[in-house]
Design a protein around this motif. Structure first.
Motif, short mmCIF file in Angstrom:
data_model
loop_
_atom_site.label_atom_id
_atom_site.label_comp_id
_atom_site.label_asym_id
_atom_site.label_seq_id
_atom_site.Cartn_x
_atom_site.Cartn_y
_atom_site.Cartn_z
N TYR A 138 6.66 4.08 -6.10
CA TYR A 138 5.30 4.42 -5.66
C TYR A 138 4.31 3.33 -6.04
CZ TYR A 138 5.74 6.34 -10.40
OH TYR A 138 6.01 6.50 -11.72
N MET A 139 4.59 2.61 -7.14
CA MET A 139 3.72 1.50 -7.49
C MET A 139 3.91 0.35 -6.50
SD MET A 139 1.91 2.40 -10.01
CE MET A 139 1.23 0.77 -10.39
N GLY A 140 5.18 0.14 -6.13
CA GLY A 140 5.43 -0.90 -5.13
C GLY A 140 4.79 -0.55 -3.79
N LEU A 141 4.86 0.74 -3.43
CA LEU A 141 4.22 1.16 -2.17
C LEU A 141 2.72 0.92 -2.23
CD1 LEU A 141 6.13 4.51 -1.44
CD2 LEU A 141 6.48 2.29 -0.36
N TYR A 142 2.14 1.20 -3.40
CA TYR A 142 0.70 0.98 -3.54
C TYR A 142 0.36 -0.50 -3.44
CZ TYR A 142 -3.93 0.82 -5.66
OH TYR A 142 -5.25 0.57 -5.90
N GLU A 143 1.19 -1.33 -4.09
CA GLU A 143 0.91 -2.76 -4.07
C GLU A 143 1.10 -3.36 -2.68
OE1 GLU A 143 3.50 -4.31 -6.98
OE2 GLU A 143 2.38 -3.49 -8.70
N ASP A 144 2.05 -2.82 -1.93
CA ASP A 144 2.32 -3.33 -0.58
C ASP A 144 1.78 -2.38 0.48
OD1 ASP A 144 3.56 -5.57 -1.55
OD2 ASP A 144 5.55 -4.68 -1.57
N ALA A 145 0.67 -1.76 0.18
CA ALA A 145 0.12 -0.78 1.12
C ALA A 145 -0.17 -1.39 2.48
CB ALA A 145 -1.16 -0.16 0.53
N GLY A 146 -0.61 -2.64 2.51
CA GLY A 146 -0.92 -3.29 3.78
C GLY A 146 0.31 -3.45 4.65
N LYS A 147 1.42 -3.90 4.04
CA LYS A 147 2.65 -4.08 4.80
C LYS A 147 3.19 -2.74 5.30
CE LYS A 147 3.95 -8.13 2.06
NZ LYS A 147 4.96 -8.70 1.12
N ILE A 148 3.10 -1.74 4.42
CA ILE A 148 3.60 -0.42 4.82
C ILE A 148 2.74 0.15 5.94
CG2 ILE A 148 3.98 1.92 4.00
CD1 ILE A 148 4.62 0.67 1.26
N ALA A 149 1.43 -0.05 5.83
CA ALA A 149 0.54 0.42 6.91
C ALA A 149 0.89 -0.27 8.23
CB ALA A 149 -0.92 0.15 6.54
N PHE A 150 1.24 -1.56 8.15
CA PHE A 150 1.67 -2.26 9.36
C PHE A 150 2.95 -1.63 9.91
CE2 PHE A 150 4.35 -5.54 11.30
CZ PHE A 150 3.52 -5.95 12.33
N GLY A 151 3.88 -1.25 9.01
CA GLY A 151 5.12 -0.60 9.47
C GLY A 151 4.84 0.72 10.15
N PHE A 152 3.94 1.53 9.55
CA PHE A 152 3.59 2.80 10.20
C PHE A 152 2.91 2.57 11.54
CE2 PHE A 152 4.03 4.80 5.94
CZ PHE A 152 4.85 5.85 6.32
N ALA A 153 2.06 1.56 11.59
CA ALA A 153 1.41 1.24 12.87
C ALA A 153 2.44 0.82 13.92
CB ALA A 153 0.37 0.14 12.67
#
Length: 522
Positions: free
Chosen positions: A225-240
């Motif tokens: 969950y810390m990694g997800l928070y740190e890479d929130a931008g990349k994950i948001a791009f994946g969801f997009a």
């Protein structure tokens, strides 16, 4: 630009079946959770391996610094062998690597700390402290027997640990161990497999080719969950990106199924209201089944229009044909009612005879109309007929002293997929028309073709006038109205043949009339 892109997509759009579209969509939607879970697994493993890489780099730098300050260190020569560069890659894998129990406390063993290791530890203490404060890693310096040199555990032995034993043997080693004291109490901790794990890395300190000590480092990998928070931008791009895929799939379903069906439904409602509309253009991006549905609808609409036009013309012709004899009967009845007393017997008989003729014509018209209706409703029943037998029967039935029929062709032609009653009614009607037109001879020629049987009927009568050729098969068209002709014989013949997939047409002929019939093979 968007218009050009759409036009390009339409030109190169593959022909997709409805089953293919639905199956692909359902499979992709079903696989999305799996893709998400796989992404989280892979991402968490990357975090662990990244932590191991950082521990390897950190321990290598610290081991080199400790060796350089070790008592008795001799700097190696500047020349470098071919295998000088030996990069270390991370070895830990959450799926394959064994997970050991939490690191046990060190053992108290007899003996003292190595003096050289103690001296090196004093010089390295600020470096180790600053490194630990920056990287949040636990760093212990062990002597060549595995005893801790500094800290509150100084003198205690870690030699029993497999990673330390491997380092004392000259090999760097990393182990994955439990860390039950970490954030397992957090509600979100269940999301991460590495939430209660810690990496322990041991690296030998080599001086003049001999292992003189060990650096033991340990650090917990970042929680998922810390990694997800740190890479929130990349994950948001994946969801997009996933959302974009869903939008594309929705567009595919819309273009392939929903929009074409909606358009076809609108046209169908127009047809139901009686509005004459052009057949809708088949969409290139529609599913194959939808394209076939468009083609079938166009054929159906054309058939409905043809049938509607036929019914309008037929109703007009029927009203016209019935009007004349009805008018004659009505006129005769009115004359007889108004002038019955003043008429002579001969006049009464003449008016009654005229009414009887008109009634007979009406009866004949009704009978032929029923025959035409039955012919239009006839369906192929798969009956197979032998032409030689039927033609022999027709020759015997219609031959007269003043009318001769000749039959030529193969002795045993293939059977035809037309009922015998249809062939007898059609060919018999054509022979009778020839005889009534004044012909003396009639020739019937049978020819076996590759995919059908051709039958040509020719006579030596007056033939068909050029002005009448186009209307010859129209209902109620006749050149023998005065002789009681109804003009329905050829229309009935064509309907009977159409029901069996056969055909009839009037061919060009220098003398007489020439009809060509085509029968499907049985």
């Amino acid at each position: 630009m968007i218009g050009r892109a759409k036009a390009l997509a339409k030109r190169h759009w593959p022909r997709l079946g409805l089953r293919t579209i639905l199956l692909s969509t359902l499979i992709l939607v079903a696989a999305l959770p799996g893709f998400g879970a796989l992404f989280l697994r892979v991402y968490e493993n990357v975090l662990v391996r990244q932590t191991e890489s950082e521990l390897i780099a950190e321990s290598a730098a610290l081991a080199a610094a400790a060796a350089a300050g070790w008592p008795g260190f001799v700097a190696p020569p500047e020349t470098r062998a071919d295998d000088y560069y030996r990069p270390e890659t991370p070895k830990i894998d959450l799926r394959l690597s064994p997970i050991l129990a939490e690191r046990p406390p060190p053992r108290l063993v007899p003996g003292t700390i190595d003096s050289q290791a103690r001296a090196a530890a004093i010089r390295m203490k600020p470096v180790l402290a600053q490194t630990a404060a920056t990287t949040l890693a636990s760093i212990l310096l062990l002597d060549r027997s595995g005893r801790a040199v500094t800290g509150r555990l100084a003198g205690m032995s870690y030699a029993d640990l497999p990673e330390v034993a491997a380092a004392l043997d000259g090999k760097a080693s990393t182990m994955l161990r439990r860390n039950d004291a970490r954030h397992r109490s957090l509600p979100i901790a269940w999301l991460s497999r590495s939430a209660d794990l810690r990496l322990h890395h041991a690296r030998p300190i080599t001086v003049n080719g001999r292992t003189v000590g060990v650096l033991l480092l340990s650090r917990s990998p970042p929680a998922l969950y810390m990694g997800l928070y740190e890479d929130a931008g990349k994950i948001a791009f994946g969801f997009a990106f996933i959302l974009l895929i869903i939008v594309v799939l929705s567009g595919l379903l819309s273009r392939g199924i929903v929009r074409p069906i909606a358009q076809l439904g609108a046209v169908t409602r127009d047809v139901a209201r009686g509005v004459v509309v052009a057949p809708p253009k088949i969409p290139n991006t529609a599913a194959i089944e939808i394209q076939a549905l468009y083609a079938d609808f166009a054929a159906m609409a054309a058939a409905i229009e043809r049938r509607s036009r036929y019914l309008r013309d037929f109703a007009h012709a029927v009203s016209h044909e019935f009007k004349t004899p009805l008018a004659g009967i009505r006129g005769a009845v009115e004359l007889l009612q108004d002038h019955h007393a003043t008429m002579s017997e001969e006049e009464r008989r003449r008016f009654l005879a005229n009414a009887a003729v008109d009634a007979e014509r009406l009866s004949s018209l009704v009978t032929r109309l029923l025959e035409l209706a039955r012919a239009d409703m006839t369906e192929a029943n798969g009956e197979v007929s032998e032409l030689p037998i039927l033609l022999r029967r027709l020759t015997d039935a219609y031959s007269r002293p003043d009318f001769t029929i000749f039959v030529c062709g193969p002795a045993v032609p293939p059977p035809v997929a037309v009922p015998a009653a249809t062939i007898e009614a059609v060919v018999g009607g054509l022979i009778e028309n020839s005889r009534q037109a004044g012909a003396r001879y009639c020739w019937i020629h049978v020819a076996a073709k590759r995919d059908h049987i051709g039958l040509t009927l020719t006579d030596d009568g007056p033939g068909v006038a050029p002005a009448d050729r186009e209307r010859l098969f129209e209902p109620f068209f006749t050149t023998r109205r005065a002789d009681g002709g109804t003009g329905l014989g050829l229309a009935i013949a064509r309907s009977l043949l159409d029901a069996s997939g056969a055909s009839i047409r009037l061919a060009d002929s220098e003398t007489g009339a020439r009809f060509e019939l085509s029968f499907p093979l049985g």
